[in-house]
Design an enzyme around this catalytic site. Sequence first.
Site, short mmCIF file in Angstrom:
data_model
loop_
_atom_site.label_atom_id
_atom_site.label_comp_id
_atom_site.label_asym_id
_atom_site.label_seq_id
_atom_site.Cartn_x
_atom_site.Cartn_y
_atom_site.Cartn_z
N LEU A 506 51.30 33.03 49.28
CA LEU A 506 50.14 33.57 48.55
C LEU A 506 49.44 32.49 47.74
O LEU A 506 48.25 32.57 47.46
CB LEU A 506 50.60 34.67 47.59
CG LEU A 506 51.14 35.95 48.22
CD1 LEU A 506 51.80 36.81 47.17
CD2 LEU A 506 50.02 36.71 48.90
N GLY A 507 50.19 31.51 47.36
CA GLY A 507 49.59 30.47 46.53
C GLY A 507 50.67 29.67 45.85
O GLY A 507 51.86 29.81 46.14
N GLY A 509 52.31 28.77 42.26
CA GLY A 509 52.38 29.20 40.85
C GLY A 509 52.69 28.03 39.96
O GLY A 509 52.67 26.89 40.38
N GLY A 510 53.00 28.34 38.74
CA GLY A 510 53.26 27.31 37.74
C GLY A 510 54.37 26.37 38.14
O GLY A 510 54.34 25.20 37.84
N PHE A 511 55.40 26.88 38.83
CA PHE A 511 56.53 25.99 39.12
C PHE A 511 56.97 26.02 40.57
O PHE A 511 58.09 25.69 40.90
CB PHE A 511 57.70 26.27 38.20
CG PHE A 511 58.16 27.70 38.17
CD1 PHE A 511 58.88 28.23 39.22
CD2 PHE A 511 57.87 28.52 37.08
CE1 PHE A 511 59.33 29.52 39.19
CE2 PHE A 511 58.32 29.82 37.04
CZ PHE A 511 59.04 30.34 38.10
N GLY A 512 56.10 26.47 41.44
CA GLY A 512 56.46 26.47 42.85
C GLY A 512 55.64 27.47 43.61
O GLY A 512 54.80 28.18 43.04
N PRO A 513 55.82 27.54 44.92
CA PRO A 513 55.01 28.44 45.75
C PRO A 513 55.37 29.91 45.53
O PRO A 513 56.49 30.23 45.11
CB PRO A 513 55.35 28.01 47.17
CG PRO A 513 56.67 27.32 47.07
CD PRO A 513 56.76 26.73 45.72
N VAL A 514 54.42 30.79 45.82
CA VAL A 514 54.65 32.24 45.73
C VAL A 514 54.43 32.83 47.12
O VAL A 514 53.43 32.53 47.78
CB VAL A 514 53.66 32.88 44.73
CG1 VAL A 514 53.94 34.37 44.60
CG2 VAL A 514 53.77 32.20 43.37
N ASP A 625 49.29 31.65 27.89
CA ASP A 625 48.43 31.20 28.99
C ASP A 625 47.70 32.40 29.59
O ASP A 625 47.67 32.58 30.80
CB ASP A 625 49.25 30.46 30.05
CG ASP A 625 48.34 29.63 30.97
OD1 ASP A 625 47.16 29.42 30.61
OD2 ASP A 625 48.81 29.21 32.03
#
Length: 813
Positions: A506-507, A509-514, A625
Site C-alpha cells: 500500500l505504501g 510507512g514511518g518505519f517500513g512498508p505497509v 504527527d
Amino acid sequence: MAQTLIILFCSSLTISLLAISSASLDTLTPNQTIADGAKTTLISAAGAFEMGFFSPGSSSTRYLGIWYNNIANGTVAWVANRNTPLSDTSGVLRFDHNGGLILTDGGSNVVWSAKSSKASADLVVQLLDTGNLVIRPVNDSYPDNYLWQSFDYPGDCILPGMKFGLDLTNGVNRQLTSWKSLDDPSTGVYRSGVNGKGYPEIFLWNGSDTMFRLGPWNGIPFGGRSSLLQNAIFTYNFVLDEAGAYYMFQLLNASTAMRLMLNSEGDLQFLTWHDPKKGWEITVNLPTDKCDDFSVCGANGNCNMTKSKLGQEMCDCFEGFSPSNLENNEIKGLFSGCVRKRMLTCGNQDVFSRYPGLKLPDTQNSWIDPRLNLDECKAKCLNNCSCTAYANMDIKEGGSGCVLWFGDLFDTREFLASSQVLYLRTAGEGSGIISRSKGKAPVAIIVIVVLVVVTVVLSLFLLVVYKKKKLRRKADQSQREDFELPLFEFARIAKATNNFSNNNKLGEGGFGPVYMGILEEGQEIAVKRLSKTSKQGLDEFKNEVLCIAKLQHRNLVRLLGCSIEEGEMLLIYEFMPNKSLDFFIFDKVQSKLLDWPKRYNIINGVAKGLLYLHRDSRLRIIHRDLKAGNILLDHDMNPKVSDFGTAKSFWGSQSEASTTRVVGTFGYMSPEYALDGIFSFKSDVYSFGVLVLEIISGKRMKGFYQPDPNLNLLGQAWRLYNEQKFLELVDKAILQSCNYFEVCRAIQIALLCVQPYPEDRPEMELVNLMLSSAIEMPRPNQPGFFTAKKLQDSNSSSSLILDNSDVFYSSDI
Ligand SMILES: *[C@@H]1O[C@H](CO)[C@@H](O)[C@H](O)[C@H]1NC(C)=O
Ligand SMILES: *[C@@H]1O[C@H](CO)[C@@H](O)[C@H](O)[C@H]1NC(C)=O
Ligand SMILES: *[C@@H]1O[C@H](CO)[C@@H](O)[C@H](O)[C@H]1NC(C)=O
Ligand SMILES: *[C@@H]1O[C@H](CO)[C@@H](O)[C@H](O)[C@H]1NC(C)=O
Ligand SMILES: *[C@@H]1O[C@H](CO)[C@@H](O)[C@H](O)[C@H]1NC(C)=O
Ligand SMILES: *[C@@H]1O[C@H](CO)[C@@H](O)[C@H](O)[C@H]1NC(C)=O
Ligand SMILES: *[C@@H]1O[C@H](CO)[C@@H](O)[C@H](O)[C@H]1NC(C)=O
C-alpha cells in the site's frame, strides 16, 4: 600586596594633614566630606576605583557609588543609597568623629548611613584598590580590623576578593540583588547567594521562586558548569568551615578586571574586561539552557540537553522510576517528575545505581560529613530509611567526604564534564551496585521488552475474555480500555499478503512498508512490516505497540495484533479501504467525493479521536504527527487517526534513551515545537487547526495560492477571517454543500488552534464543545507561522515554513 599596603599607609598619612574636600584622594578623616555640589570624589591609591555621586543611565536622580576608574570607566560596582536616591546635587557624605558615615540631602536629612563596629576617634575611611570602601583604625590597615566594609553589603556585583556567601565571623550573608533596571539601582526581584541549608551552593532566585542553582562545590569548581572549570582570568575557591560558607574569586592578572554580576533581567554573569574592545565580555551567562531551569523535570527527573537537541523529550526518569501521573501539566510541557516503581525495602535488598556525568541533585535537603569516605557514606545511607542517594563531597585525589540526600531528588541534569558519581538508591532484587551501561540499547533488550509487553497484554487479554464471558460487557465501546493484543503467526500473515508481494504493497510507512492482506476468514487487514535495516524503526515499532495496544476508540485506527516471529516484526491493523484524507482533499477529482457534511464529520471525528488521546485514554498521549496523511478513512468516510510511531505517552520517555526518530511534519508543527522542540498537548491542537483549514480549503499548508500568493494558508485564513469573507476560503468543490454557520465556526476554531502561544490555544475538550454547540468563542489573534513571502526572492526559502522537506528527522547520534 605588601607594596600596596605601604602605599596606602603613606597616602593616608599625607591626607590627614590636608584640607578637606579638595583633591581626589583615597581616604576621608573625621569631619571631611564628599560633596556632590563640589564634585569631590575618592580615588583608590592605584586609581582602579572611584567613589562619588552619579546618575545611572538616563535617570537624573543622584546616588553615592563606587565605579571603575582606570578601566571600564564608569561601570558602577556598588551603590550606597540604592533605595533612597537624591533628587538633586545637594548630597554630602560626611565621616563623623564617632566612626559613622552619613549621607545627607540638602535639608540635612539622613539618606543613608553606615557605622563602624567600634567608636573611636582614630578612624579613617578608605577606598581600596579592590573596590572595597572600609572604615579602619588610622594606623592599622589589616583586613581583620575593618570596622565596616562595603564588601559586606554587595549590590548587584561581586568583585574579586569579596566573600560571596555566609561569613560566620561577623554573621553577614552576602547576597546579590539585581537593579530594577539600568536606570534604577533600587532592589529588583532577582537575588543570588549561598543557601544556608544542607550542603551550601549558589542559588538564583526570582522573588521567592528558585530559578537556578550552580551545583555544589566538589573541589573541582562548580558541579554544574563546565565553562567555569578552567579560565585564564580568575581562580576561585569555596570555603566551608567554622568561618562560613562562601566563594571567593581572585584575579590571575591584576591588570585585568572581572566581576560577577546579577543583571536586571535575572542573568547571573561572569564579566571580564576586554581591553582592546573597551567593553565587558560575558564569560559565562547563567542560567544557560532549558536544563538550567530549576527542577524543570520535577522530582527524580533528570534533564538531558543532548536529548533536547535531538528533538526528544529532555526529561527522563532514573532507573527504577517512572513518570508520575500528570495532571495540569500542559503549562510546563509535559513532564512533572517521576515516582518509584517499587518502594525502598529499607533493608539490604536496596541497591545503588551508579550515575556518572550528572549535576548533583539540589542539596537543600542534604546532609554532609567531610570526614567520611565513600564506603562509610554508603553505609550511612543504607542505615537511614529516608536516605535516597549519596556522593563524595570532594572528588580531588580519589574523593573524600560524604553527602547524603533524603527524599525526592531535584534538579539533576546531564553534565558530561563532571567526574563526580551519584549513587542512587533503588529497591533491587539482588544486592550490590548495578552498573548502568550507557548509550547501548541492544536489539535483544528491545525484543525482550516487546515480548514482555506482549505476554502481559496476552494474559490480560485472556483474563478479560474470561471475565467478559461471565459478565457480558457493557455497550459503550469507547469507555472500554482493556488490553487486547493477540499474537498472529507469521505464516498466517505471509499467506494473507501473498508473501508480502509488491502487488499488495500500500505504501511506505514511518518505519517500513505497509501491505494489504486478507485473512483466511475473509477479514481485510493492513500490515506494517518493520524493515530489518531500519534502526529507527525499532523504537517506533515498540512505541506504536505500547501506545496503541491500549487504545480503543472509533476514531483511532485499530491494531488487531502483532507478530514477532522469525526476527520479523509486524503490526496488523484493520484495513481502511478509502486510504487517507490527503488523497481526497488535495485532489481536484477526488475532492468532489467529500462534500461538506462528510468533511464536517471528519473534522468532528478527528477532534473526538484527539480528545480521547489527550484526556480519556488510560495513558494520555500526544500524537505529535497529526496530518492529512495520517487520517485514514473507512467505508463510510469516517476518520481514524493513525500512525503512532512518534506519539508520546507518559511511560514512554525513559524507554527512548537512544531513539532517533521522526518528530513531525513541517507545516503542521507548532512554532514552539518546530523552533524549540517543546511539545505538549497544545502542539497537537495546533496541528489540528492546520488540518481543519486544509479540510475546508482543499489547500495544503505548504505552499502559496491565488488570490494572495504572498500569504500561506494561515495568512490567507487570517486575512479572510478579518474581512469576514469566510466563503472565499472554502474549497470550490464543496461550496454547494456547505453550511455557512458551520464553516464560519470551523474557521474560527481553526484560527484559535493555530495561535502562536500554546496557552492561547484551546484544549481539545473545548474544541469539541465549540464544534458541537453554539457557545461563544473568543476572537483569535494573528496565527503563529503567519508568513508573508518576500516578493523579490522567489528562489531562496525565506522562512522555516517554506521548507519543502516532508518529514523532519532528528539527526543520528
Ligand atoms: C570634628 O568636628 C567636631 C564637632 O564639630 C569637633 O568636636 C572635632 O574636634 C572635629 N574633629 C576634627 C578631627 O577636626
Ligand atoms: C573616565 O571618565 C572621566 C569623566 O567622565 C574622565 O575624565 C576620565 O578621563 C575617564 N577615564 C578613562 C580612563 O577613560
Ligand atoms: C597606633 O600605633 C601606635 C604605635 O604603633 C600605638 O601605640 C597606638 O595605640 C595606635 N593607635 C591606635 C588608635 O590603635
Ligand atoms: C520572574 O518572575 C516573574 C513573575 O513571576 C516573571 O514574570 C518573570 O518572567 C520571571 N523572570 C525570569 C527571568 O524567569
Ligand atoms: C597581564 O595583562 C596585561 C595586559 O593584558 C599583560 O600585558 C601582561 O603580560 C599580563 N601579565 C601576566 C602575568 O599574564
Ligand atoms: C535519617 O535522616 C534524617 C535526616 O537527616 C533524620 O531526620 C532521621 O532522624 C534519620 N533517621 C535515622 C533512623 O537515623
Ligand atoms: C542523554 O541523552 C543521550 C542521548 O539520548 C544519552 O546517550 C545519554 O546517556 C543521556 N544522558 C543521561 C545522563 O541520561
